[in-house]
Write an enzyme that holds these catalytic residues in place. Structure first.
Site, PDB file in Angstrom:
ATOM      1  N   GLU A  98       0.874  -1.176  -0.019  1.00  0.00           N
ATOM      2  CA  GLU A  98       0.189  -0.221  -0.032  1.00  0.00           C
ATOM      3  C   GLU A  98       0.766   1.189   0.104  1.00  0.00           C
ATOM      4  O   GLU A  98       2.017   1.357   0.512  1.00  0.00           O
ATOM      5  CB  GLU A  98      -0.856  -0.024   1.135  1.00  0.00           C
ATOM      6  CG  GLU A  98      -1.823  -1.194   1.130  1.00  0.00           C
ATOM      7  CD  GLU A  98      -3.184  -1.210   1.962  1.00  0.00           C
ATOM      8  OE1 GLU A  98      -2.997  -0.255   3.229  1.00  0.00           O
ATOM      9  OE2 GLU A  98      -3.809  -1.881   2.102  1.00  0.00           O
ATOM     10  N   CYS A 111       3.284   8.561   1.144  1.00  0.00           N
ATOM     11  CA  CYS A 111       3.702   7.296   2.338  1.00  0.00           C
ATOM     12  C   CYS A 111       4.205   6.092   1.583  1.00  0.00           C
ATOM     13  O   CYS A 111       3.212   5.535   1.070  1.00  0.00           O
ATOM     14  CB  CYS A 111       2.741   7.227   3.381  1.00  0.00           C
ATOM     15  SG  CYS A 111       3.171   6.468   4.849  1.00  0.00           S
ATOM     16  N   CYS A 118       6.082  -6.751   7.476  1.00  0.00           N
ATOM     17  CA  CYS A 118       7.234  -6.253   8.287  1.00  0.00           C
ATOM     18  C   CYS A 118       7.733  -7.135   9.344  1.00  0.00           C
ATOM     19  O   CYS A 118       6.636  -7.798   9.960  1.00  0.00           O
ATOM     20  CB  CYS A 118       6.859  -4.748   9.240  1.00  0.00           C
ATOM     21  SG  CYS A 118       8.375  -4.107   9.960  1.00  0.00           S
ATOM     22  N   CYS A 122       5.877  -4.618  15.793  1.00  0.00           N
ATOM     23  CA  CYS A 122       5.624  -3.625  16.882  1.00  0.00           C
ATOM     24  C   CYS A 122       4.097  -4.164  17.269  1.00  0.00           C
ATOM     25  O   CYS A 122       3.480  -4.493  16.520  1.00  0.00           O
ATOM     26  CB  CYS A 122       5.484  -2.198  16.377  1.00  0.00           C
ATOM     27  SG  CYS A 122       7.394  -1.815  16.022  1.00  0.00           S
ATOM     28  N   CYS A 125       0.972  -1.992  15.684  1.00  0.00           N
ATOM     29  CA  CYS A 125       1.077  -2.015  14.281  1.00  0.00           C
ATOM     30  C   CYS A 125       0.428  -2.853  13.564  1.00  0.00           C
ATOM     31  O   CYS A 125       0.873  -4.332  13.681  1.00  0.00           O
ATOM     32  CB  CYS A 125       2.371  -1.431  13.709  1.00  0.00           C
ATOM     33  SG  CYS A 125       2.343  -1.251  12.065  1.00  0.00           S
ATOM     34  N   GLY A 172       6.782  -1.754   6.264  1.00  0.00           N
ATOM     35  CA  GLY A 172       8.045  -2.389   6.465  1.00  0.00           C
ATOM     36  C   GLY A 172       9.272  -1.426   7.099  1.00  0.00           C
ATOM     37  O   GLY A 172       8.840  -0.390   7.616  1.00  0.00           O
ATOM     38  N   GLU A 173      10.359  -1.817   7.436  1.00  0.00           N
ATOM     39  CA  GLU A 173      11.246  -1.106   8.200  1.00  0.00           C
ATOM     40  C   GLU A 173      12.710  -0.648   6.820  1.00  0.00           C
ATOM     41  O   GLU A 173      13.370  -1.652   6.702  1.00  0.00           O
ATOM     42  CB  GLU A 173      11.942  -2.107   9.311  1.00  0.00           C
ATOM     43  CG  GLU A 173      13.253  -1.360   9.880  1.00  0.00           C
ATOM     44  CD  GLU A 173      13.218  -0.082  10.505  1.00  0.00           C
ATOM     45  OE1 GLU A 173      12.228   0.525  11.127  1.00  0.00           O
ATOM     46  OE2 GLU A 173      14.160   0.765   9.925  1.00  0.00           O
ATOM     47  N   SER A 226      10.689   6.072  15.199  1.00  0.00           N
ATOM     48  CA  SER A 226       9.625   5.607  16.127  1.00  0.00           C
ATOM     49  C   SER A 226       9.972   5.178  17.685  1.00  0.00           C
ATOM     50  O   SER A 226      10.453   4.132  17.851  1.00  0.00           O
ATOM     51  CB  SER A 226       9.076   4.256  15.257  1.00  0.00           C
ATOM     52  OG  SER A 226       8.526   4.837  14.169  1.00  0.00           O
ATOM     53  N   LEU A 227       9.849   6.293  18.396  1.00  0.00           N
ATOM     54  CA  LEU A 227      10.234   6.015  20.038  1.00  0.00           C
ATOM     55  C   LEU A 227       9.382   5.233  20.691  1.00  0.00           C
ATOM     56  O   LEU A 227       9.604   4.241  21.197  1.00  0.00           O
ATOM     57  CB  LEU A 227      10.673   7.592  20.521  1.00  0.00           C
ATOM     58  CG  LEU A 227      11.483   7.649  21.712  1.00  0.00           C
ATOM     59  CD1 LEU A 227      12.741   6.783  21.628  1.00  0.00           C
ATOM     60  CD2 LEU A 227      11.788   8.957  22.073  1.00  0.00           C
ATOM     61  N   HIS A 228       8.292   5.985  20.671  1.00  0.00           N
ATOM     62  CA  HIS A 228       7.086   5.140  21.538  1.00  0.00           C
ATOM     63  C   HIS A 228       6.851   4.926  22.819  1.00  0.00           C
ATOM     64  O   HIS A 228       5.872   4.660  23.570  1.00  0.00           O
ATOM     65  CB  HIS A 228       6.516   4.031  20.806  1.00  0.00           C
ATOM     66  CG  HIS A 228       6.329   4.331  19.258  1.00  0.00           C
ATOM     67  ND1 HIS A 228       5.483   5.341  18.712  1.00  0.00           N
ATOM     68  CD2 HIS A 228       6.712   3.629  18.115  1.00  0.00           C
ATOM     69  CE1 HIS A 228       5.561   5.125  17.559  1.00  0.00           C
ATOM     70  NE2 HIS A 228       6.450   4.209  16.872  1.00  0.00           N
ATOM     71  N   ASN A 303      -4.410   4.361  16.135  1.00  0.00           N
ATOM     72  CA  ASN A 303      -5.366   4.285  15.139  1.00  0.00           C
ATOM     73  C   ASN A 303      -5.575   2.856  15.348  1.00  0.00           C
ATOM     74  O   ASN A 303      -4.782   1.870  15.116  1.00  0.00           O
ATOM     75  CB  ASN A 303      -4.727   4.599  13.638  1.00  0.00           C
ATOM     76  CG  ASN A 303      -4.566   6.076  13.054  1.00  0.00           C
ATOM     77  OD1 ASN A 303      -5.546   6.575  13.813  1.00  0.00           O
ATOM     78  ND2 ASN A 303      -3.461   6.232  12.929  1.00  0.00           N
ATOM     79  N   CYS A 346      -1.789   5.827   9.915  1.00  0.00           N
ATOM     80  CA  CYS A 346      -0.593   5.405  10.394  1.00  0.00           C
ATOM     81  C   CYS A 346      -0.922   3.727  11.020  1.00  0.00           C
ATOM     82  O   CYS A 346      -1.837   3.834  11.648  1.00  0.00           O
ATOM     83  CB  CYS A 346      -0.110   6.084  11.330  1.00  0.00           C
ATOM     84  SG  CYS A 346       0.472   7.696  10.830  1.00  0.00           S
TER      85      CYS A 346
HETATM   86  N1  SAH Z   1       9.320   0.695  10.376  1.00  0.00           N
HETATM   87  C1  SAH Z   1       9.396   2.099  10.560  1.00  0.00           C
HETATM   88  C2  SAH Z   1       8.628   2.642   9.244  1.00  0.00           C
HETATM   89  C3  SAH Z   1       7.116   2.369   9.444  1.00  0.00           C
HETATM   90  S1  SAH Z   1       6.677   3.887  10.091  1.00  0.00           S
HETATM   91  C4  SAH Z   1       9.321   2.741  11.668  1.00  0.00           C
HETATM   92  O1  SAH Z   1       8.889   2.075  12.625  1.00  0.00           O
HETATM   93  O2  SAH Z   1       9.476   4.007  11.982  1.00  0.00           O
HETATM   94  C5  SAH Z   1       5.010   3.727  10.793  1.00  0.00           C
HETATM   95  C6  SAH Z   1       4.676   4.729  11.720  1.00  0.00           C
HETATM   96  O3  SAH Z   1       3.385   4.603  12.098  1.00  0.00           O
HETATM   97  C7  SAH Z   1       5.522   4.572  12.860  1.00  0.00           C
HETATM   98  O4  SAH Z   1       5.864   5.770  13.710  1.00  0.00           O
HETATM   99  C8  SAH Z   1       4.617   3.794  13.679  1.00  0.00           C
HETATM  100  O5  SAH Z   1       5.220   3.447  14.996  1.00  0.00           O
HETATM  101  C9  SAH Z   1       3.217   4.436  13.457  1.00  0.00           C
HETATM  102  N2  SAH Z   1       1.988   3.518  13.751  1.00  0.00           N
HETATM  103  C10 SAH Z   1       2.285   2.023  13.693  1.00  0.00           C
HETATM  104  N3  SAH Z   1       1.072   1.778  14.014  1.00  0.00           N
HETATM  105  C11 SAH Z   1       0.274   2.598  14.529  1.00  0.00           C
HETATM  106  C12 SAH Z   1      -1.224   3.007  14.927  1.00  0.00           C
HETATM  107  N4  SAH Z   1      -1.897   1.651  14.971  1.00  0.00           N
HETATM  108  N5  SAH Z   1      -1.510   3.950  15.133  1.00  0.00           N
HETATM  109  C13 SAH Z   1      -0.848   5.051  15.071  1.00  0.00           C
HETATM  110  N6  SAH Z   1       0.722   5.129  14.446  1.00  0.00           N
HETATM  111  C14 SAH Z   1       1.037   4.085  14.096  1.00  0.00           C
END
Ligand code: SAH
Length: 376
Positions: A98, A111, A118, A122, A125, A172-173, A226-228, A303, A346
């Protein structure tokens, strides 16, 4: 990686300038042909060698015999009510990926995906839950931009701006597909191809530390991390890659990253998960670990997707979290959720992954059992 098709032809779509120059030299031609062909393919959108009029007939025939310009098929495309636009692309092997276009007042962001599925898994995700099949080739990565540029220019009445920015934030990463991603970035920046400025192309990573050092050596695009989570215990749980590259190492490379250019900073993405990572205490921990890192915080309201237990933090909590960070001098924005009515937001990108890890199967099994258990 160079793609050779079953008919033994090389797909020129995936070659950056250097690789295309090498290709022309290898068939006994002058390297300057590379710029001409780059311009035809990426700037003009021409995929038929016979239409490349500044190239001699003989060379056009030679190209037709040895090379091709092939793109994935658009299986499906759809606009969300807010103008967000999603493409589902079918690759030669039946996997689908996508790509999402997000129009805003002053810019249009594409995007892009870097892998089919992936590997990182995580917890919050949905791409991760789909499992993993393979890396995308350079041609497959850049074709997402090629297609969007062509398609969206035809929709000009809907979108004021075509693609002005690219973020590698799809499926993907990107740093686990480094060798194919870097030439695609080169094409995005190349004036003969898309000519995007380095500040308008962003690689997003969950923190593959050694490859971050390499990225810094090889290209100068913008970086998002992507810190989180603000501590290892929590981050190990929601971003399992943290067990391999813990926060201490991640913050070390972040401190280093733009140290030669004090006008640039890293965007730290932080998904807001209710009751998980969104308390004032988490905000304070964040401020501490980001000490010395030139960073902007981007808070992403979670999301939801099917079968997940996570919930989005409420607006009040997100605002309180932001205020704590701002007071400590951390520039903080809250990402507006876009395209969620077509699952284009996202973390909602899933494509159709022929999962080789069987993770999706296990995930559904566990979660269905949970649902059955709860309904008893
Ligand atoms: N693997 C890379 C590229 C993917 S980016 C990375 O992790 O950065 C996708 C972004 O969307 C990341 O910041 C991810 O953490 C965020 N994301 C993933 N699932 C999400 C969700 N359910 N709701 C909001 N953001 C999300």
């Amino acid at each position: 990686m160079v793609t050779i098709s079953p008919n033994n032809k090389i797909n020129l779509l995936g070659l950056d300038k250097k690789a295309l120059q090498d290709f022309f030299v290898s068939i006994g031609e002058k390297p300057y042909r590379a710029e001409q062909v780059l311009k035809w393919i990426h700037f003009n959108g021409v995929t038929d060698f016979n239409l490349m009029t500044n190239i001699s007939k003989d060379l056009r025939q030679k190209l037709t015999d040895t090379a091709e310009i092939t793109l994935p098929q658009i299986l499906w495309e759809k606009a969300a009510t807010d103008g967000t636009y999603k493409f589902l692309l079918r690759l030669y092997d039946g996997n689908c990926i996508e790509t999402v276009f997000i129009p805003e007042k002053t810019r249009g962001t594409l995007c892009i995906s870097s892998q089919v599925g992936c590997i990182l898994n995580c917890d919050f995700c949905s791409t991760g839950k789909q499992g993993f099949n393979r890396n995308l080739t350079t041609a497959e990565i850049i074709s997402q931009l090629w297609i969007a540029v062509r398609k969206l220019s035809k929709l000009n009445d809907i979108h004021d701006h075509a693609v002005t920015n690219v973020v590698m934030m799809g499926m993907g990463e990107p740093l686990l597909n480094f060798d194919n991603v870097v030439p695609a970035l080169n094409l995005m920046l190349d004036d003969h191809a898309y000519g995007l400025s380095k500040r308008r192309v962003t690689v997003s990573t969950a923190g593959v530390v050694p490859m971050m050092y390499q990225l810094r050596e090889q290209t100068d695009v913008a970086l998002a991390v992507s810190l989180h989570a603000p501590n290892d215990e929590l981050r190990n749980k929601i971003v399992p890659l943290n067990k391999k590259y813990p926060l201490k190492e991640l913050m070390a490379v972040c401190r280093e990253y733009f140290k030669d250019d004090n006008r640039r900073s890293i965007t730290m993405e932080y998904v807001m998960l209710a009751g998980v990572n969104d308390t004032p205490e988490h905000a304070k921990q964040l401020i501490k670990i980001l000490n010395g890192v030139r960073a902007k915080m981007n808070l992403i309201p979670f999301n939801p997707f099917p079968h997940t237990d996570y919930k989005r933090s409420d607006t009040e909590t997100i605002l309180r979290f932001r205020d704590i960070l701002m007071k400590a001098g951390l520039n903080t924005t809250i990402r507006r959720t876009r395209g969620d009515d077509i699952d284009a937001a996202c973390g909602q990108l899933v494509g159709q992954v022929k999962d080789r890890t069987r993770r999706n199967e296990r995930y559904l099994r566990t979660n269905q059992q949970k649902v059955i258990g709860e309904s008893r």
